[in-house]
Design an enzyme around this catalytic site. Structure first.
Site, PDB file in Angstrom:
ATOM      1  N   LYS A 102       0.931  -1.243   0.040  1.00 17.62           N
ATOM      2  CA  LYS A 102      -0.040  -0.041   0.012  1.00 17.62           C
ATOM      3  C   LYS A 102       0.821   1.272   0.034  1.00 17.62           C
ATOM      4  CE  LYS A 102      -3.620   2.239   2.473  1.00 17.62           C
ATOM      5  NZ  LYS A 102      -4.611   2.327   3.507  1.00 17.62           N
ATOM      6  N   GLU A 107      10.769  -4.572   3.912  1.00 19.45           N
ATOM      7  CA  GLU A 107      10.845  -5.947   3.571  1.00 19.45           C
ATOM      8  C   GLU A 107      10.639  -6.127   2.013  1.00 19.45           C
ATOM      9  OE1 GLU A 107       9.386  -5.026   6.225  1.00 19.45           O
ATOM     10  OE2 GLU A 107       9.475  -6.251   7.853  1.00 19.45           O
ATOM     11  N   GLY A 121      -4.630  -2.109   5.172  1.00 21.60           N
ATOM     12  CA  GLY A 121      -3.622  -3.441   4.739  1.00 21.60           C
ATOM     13  C   GLY A 121      -4.252  -4.557   5.057  1.00 21.60           C
ATOM     14  N   ARG A 122      -4.655  -5.141   6.385  1.00 16.67           N
ATOM     15  CA  ARG A 122      -5.426  -6.314   6.626  1.00 16.67           C
ATOM     16  C   ARG A 122      -6.744  -6.450   6.122  1.00 16.67           C
ATOM     17  NH1 ARG A 122      -4.042  -2.577  10.758  1.00 16.67           N
ATOM     18  NH2 ARG A 122      -5.524  -1.997  12.189  1.00 16.67           N
ATOM     19  N   GLU A 130      -3.649  -6.783  15.313  1.00 12.35           N
ATOM     20  CA  GLU A 130      -3.329  -5.404  14.478  1.00 12.35           C
ATOM     21  C   GLU A 130      -4.421  -4.424  14.790  1.00 12.35           C
ATOM     22  OE1 GLU A 130      -1.534  -4.404  10.506  1.00 12.35           O
ATOM     23  OE2 GLU A 130       0.199  -4.776  11.663  1.00 12.35           O
ATOM     24  N   HIS A 155      -2.519 -33.507  18.345  1.00 11.67           N
ATOM     25  CA  HIS A 155      -1.457 -34.125  18.447  1.00 11.67           C
ATOM     26  C   HIS A 155      -0.132 -33.490  19.084  1.00 11.67           C
ATOM     27  CE1 HIS A 155      -3.502 -37.976  17.050  1.00 11.67           C
ATOM     28  NE2 HIS A 155      -3.917 -37.113  16.354  1.00 11.67           N
ATOM     29  N   LYS A 190      10.025  -0.684  14.058  1.00 11.81           N
ATOM     30  CA  LYS A 190      10.709  -0.151  12.707  1.00 11.81           C
ATOM     31  C   LYS A 190      11.888   0.851  12.741  1.00 11.81           C
ATOM     32  CE  LYS A 190       6.426  -1.018   9.796  1.00 11.81           C
ATOM     33  NZ  LYS A 190       5.717  -0.319   9.053  1.00 11.81           N
TER      34      LYS A 190
HETATM   35  O1  LIG Z   1       1.215  -2.696   2.275  1.00  6.59           O
HETATM   36  P1  LIG Z   1       2.490  -2.130   3.033  1.00  6.59           P
HETATM   37  O2  LIG Z   1       2.290  -0.838   3.172  1.00  6.59           O
HETATM   38  O3  LIG Z   1       3.694  -2.620   2.621  1.00  6.59           O
HETATM   39  O4  LIG Z   1       2.324  -2.422   4.455  1.00  6.59           O
HETATM   40  C1  LIG Z   1       2.319  -3.911   4.844  1.00  6.59           C
HETATM   41  C2  LIG Z   1       1.910  -4.155   6.384  1.00  6.59           C
HETATM   42  O5  LIG Z   1       2.615  -3.080   7.308  1.00  6.59           O
HETATM   43  C3  LIG Z   1       1.850  -2.873   8.335  1.00  6.59           C
HETATM   44  O6  LIG Z   1       1.507  -1.135   7.927  1.00  6.59           O
HETATM   45  C4  LIG Z   1       2.323  -2.747   9.689  1.00  6.59           C
HETATM   46  O7  LIG Z   1       2.948  -4.230  10.033  1.00  6.59           O
HETATM   47  C5  LIG Z   1       0.564  -3.434   8.096  1.00  6.59           C
HETATM   48  O8  LIG Z   1      -0.585  -2.986   8.631  1.00  6.59           O
HETATM   49  C6  LIG Z   1       0.451  -3.723   6.619  1.00  6.59           C
HETATM   50  O9  LIG Z   1      -0.415  -4.694   6.076  1.00  6.59           O
END
Ligand SMILES: O=P(O)(O)OC[C@H]1O[C@](O)(CO)[C@@H](O)[C@@H]1O
Length: 536
Positions: free
Chosen positions: A197, A203, A257-258, A343, A374, A502
């Protein structure tokens, strides 16, 4: 918090004094019709909450809380597109993504959806292909959190419906994730979807750069155009990164995002399953949306699921909730629900800025049954803590043996009963006697084989794990989380809690690469020196 709501909370929490008398075994003996009283259904989905330590008094009090929190207005506000994400000043309008009904945002939503589905179909048909003219055989979704968990969970859950290229998911900053994924892939037939987003997530950007390096090493820089797609709301950042503007799929700022798997973020799902299945996935969610918006609270599955959660968390005091899908293909469901719930409701400040006075979102965890039986079910049955659990299961299997599915169903239902009822000392003694054990052995073993029981659970039964019912299940949990956020007066749509780590990671990484000795944080200096020594 309004005085009404305060009073409703006080009334509810006053019930905690009488909870010792709430014993599921006795409650079922007194009310043999508990299933009829405490279960609901909607559009083929059944929600059985009879194995909670609840009675009419507790339900009245919980419903009083829902009313006092003005939940009715809160649910309408969500569907109207009001600024319910009150800290970030925007709507949380994911329900609009699965609706075809006209609204102020429907034109934009439908255009984005159509563009995304058209592209997915072109990829599936081989009309859009790699730089050397070969059709894509593999799609790699690079994203994290909501840009990864939804697409990954859904594509795995619906694998019998796959008819498109294989899908892979890379999320971790650990370079082994992308390295292992790329092993065995052919650059000529691989399409990368960079999903973020913000398009700034460390990452995702790191993994996307690694993928670009891998691709251009064999196909040259010009291949990026045909092998990279971006899904984001931050168009300038995408362009800066070098992805062709014809390969950018947007979505709206008000999609968290979620809550984004329903948007262009679901492109990998659409490529794997095709447009019709994706639309069925949206339709299932929409069916649950309408139910949530229109049904009275007492008949409303998301509302009652939320109220059971509040009862377990705030009256009985249970820290966690487990989610056990009895479905191997739903093996990532609990991980998805962890982000959705934790979250969203892992918060401690209310809408008026004060510290919340009750416990908020529980710890969410889980694994598919029957495997969990199990591993950690021993702890559930005989450990010293109590964890309420949701058991989810389809009535009919998909591409699996009917007989094996009957065993799976039997295991699922048996576990809910064993947790609720348990086994007394006397029953254990009788069982050991029936096995022909001698008196000394009976005395020695009986205490170890007692099950205290009285462990609450919900059972959610659906006809089959199809795109429609998976959509419905996810929407059910989304609304449960929202309802609980309203009752706790917290904002379920921001996530400031992930920021501090972060920021510190950036500073720590700078220090690791080129920091001056002595300038390290006192909290990490010792371990940093050990890391540096081991890396020499
Ligand atoms: O889609 P982006 O901006 O890369 O964010 C990834 C994820 O990082 C967060 O902002 C924080 O973990 C989440 O809410 C989101 O889903």
């Amino acid at each position: 918090m309004s005085s009404n709501l305060k009073e409703a909370w006080l009334r509810l929490r006053a019930l905690s004094k009488g909870v010792d008398s709430l014993v599921l075994k006795d409650m079922f003996a007194k009310e043999p019709n508990r299933f009829e009283k405490y279960s609901l259904s909607h559009d083929g989905l059944l929600f059985d909450f009879s194995k909670n330590r609840i009675d009419e008094t507790s339900i009245d009090s919980l419903l009083g809380l829902a009313k006092a929190s003005d939940l009715d207005e809160a649910r309408r506000a969500m569907f109207r597109g009001d600024t319910i994400n009150f800290t970030e000043g925007r709507a949380a309008r994911h329900v609009a993504l699965r609706s075809d009904e006209p609204s102020d945002v429907s034109e934009d939503v439908l255009r984005n959806r159509q563009q995304m589905l058209d592209f997915a179909e072109e990829v599936r048909a081989g009309n859009v292909c790699g730089s050397t003219g070969k059709a894509y055989t593999d799609v790699v979704n690079i994203g994290i959190g909501g840009s990864d968990l939804g697409p990954e969970m859904v594509t795995i859950a619906l694998s019998p419906h796959h008819s498109g290229p294989r899908c892979h998911f890379v999320s971790n900053i650990d370079g082994s994730h992308i390295a292992d994924t790329l092993l065995g892939l052919d650059p000529e037939t691989t399409l990368f979807l960079v999903v973020s987003k913000s398009f700034t997530t460390l990452e995702t950007m790191t993994n996307a750069r690694a993928a670009m390096k891998w691709l251009t090493a064999s196909l040259g820089d010009s291949a990026v155009r045909d092998h990279f797609v971006a899904i984001s709301t931050n168009l300038p950042k995408v362009q800066e990164f070098g992805i062709d503007e014809t390969r950018i799929f947007g979505f709206q700022e008000w999609v968290g995002g979620r809550y984004s798997v329903w948007s262009s973020v679901g492109l990998s799902v659409a490529i794997a399953l095709g447009a019709d299945n994706f639309k069925a996935f949206l339709a299932g969610a929409h069916s649950m949306d309408k139910h949530f918006l229109e049904a009275d609270f007492r008949d409303n599955i998301p509302v009652m699921l939320a109220l059971m959660g509040v009862w377990n968390r705030d009256v009985l005091g249970f820290l966690s909730t487990a989610i056990f899908p009895y479905d191997q293909r739903m093996r990532r469901f609990a991980a998805y629900m962890q982000q959705l719930d934790m979250e969203s409701n892992g918060k401690r400040i209310t809408r008026d800025g004060s510290v919340v006075e009750m416990d908020t979102g529980p710890l969410i965890w889980g694994q598919p049954g029957s495997n969990g039986q199990h591993a950690f079910f021993q702890w559930l049955h005989q450990g010293t803590n109590c964890v309420p659990a949701d058991f989810l299961i389809a009535a009919k299997p998909t591409n699996a043996d009917e007989g094996q599915h009957a065993s799976l169903l039997a295991n699922c239902l048996a576990q809910t009963e064993a947790l609720a009822v348990g086994r007394t000392y006397d029953e254990t003694v009788s069982k050991l006697k029936a096995e022909g054990r001698d008196e000394a052995t009976i005395q020695r073993l009986a205490p170890h084989q007692v099950f205290p029981g009285n462990k609450p659970s919900n059972t959610i039964l659906f006809p089959q794990l199809t795109p429609y019912y998976l959509g419905m299940l996810i929407a059910l949990y989304e609304h449960k989380v929202y309802v609980q956020g309203v009752l706790w007066q917290i904002n379920s749509f921001d996530q400031y809690g992930v920021e501090l780590g972060k920021e510190l990671a950036l500073a720590t990484e700078a220090q690791m690469h080129n920091g001056q000795p002595g300038a390290e944080s006192p909290y990490t200096a010792g371990i940093m020196a050990a890391v540096k020594a081991l890396r020499k």
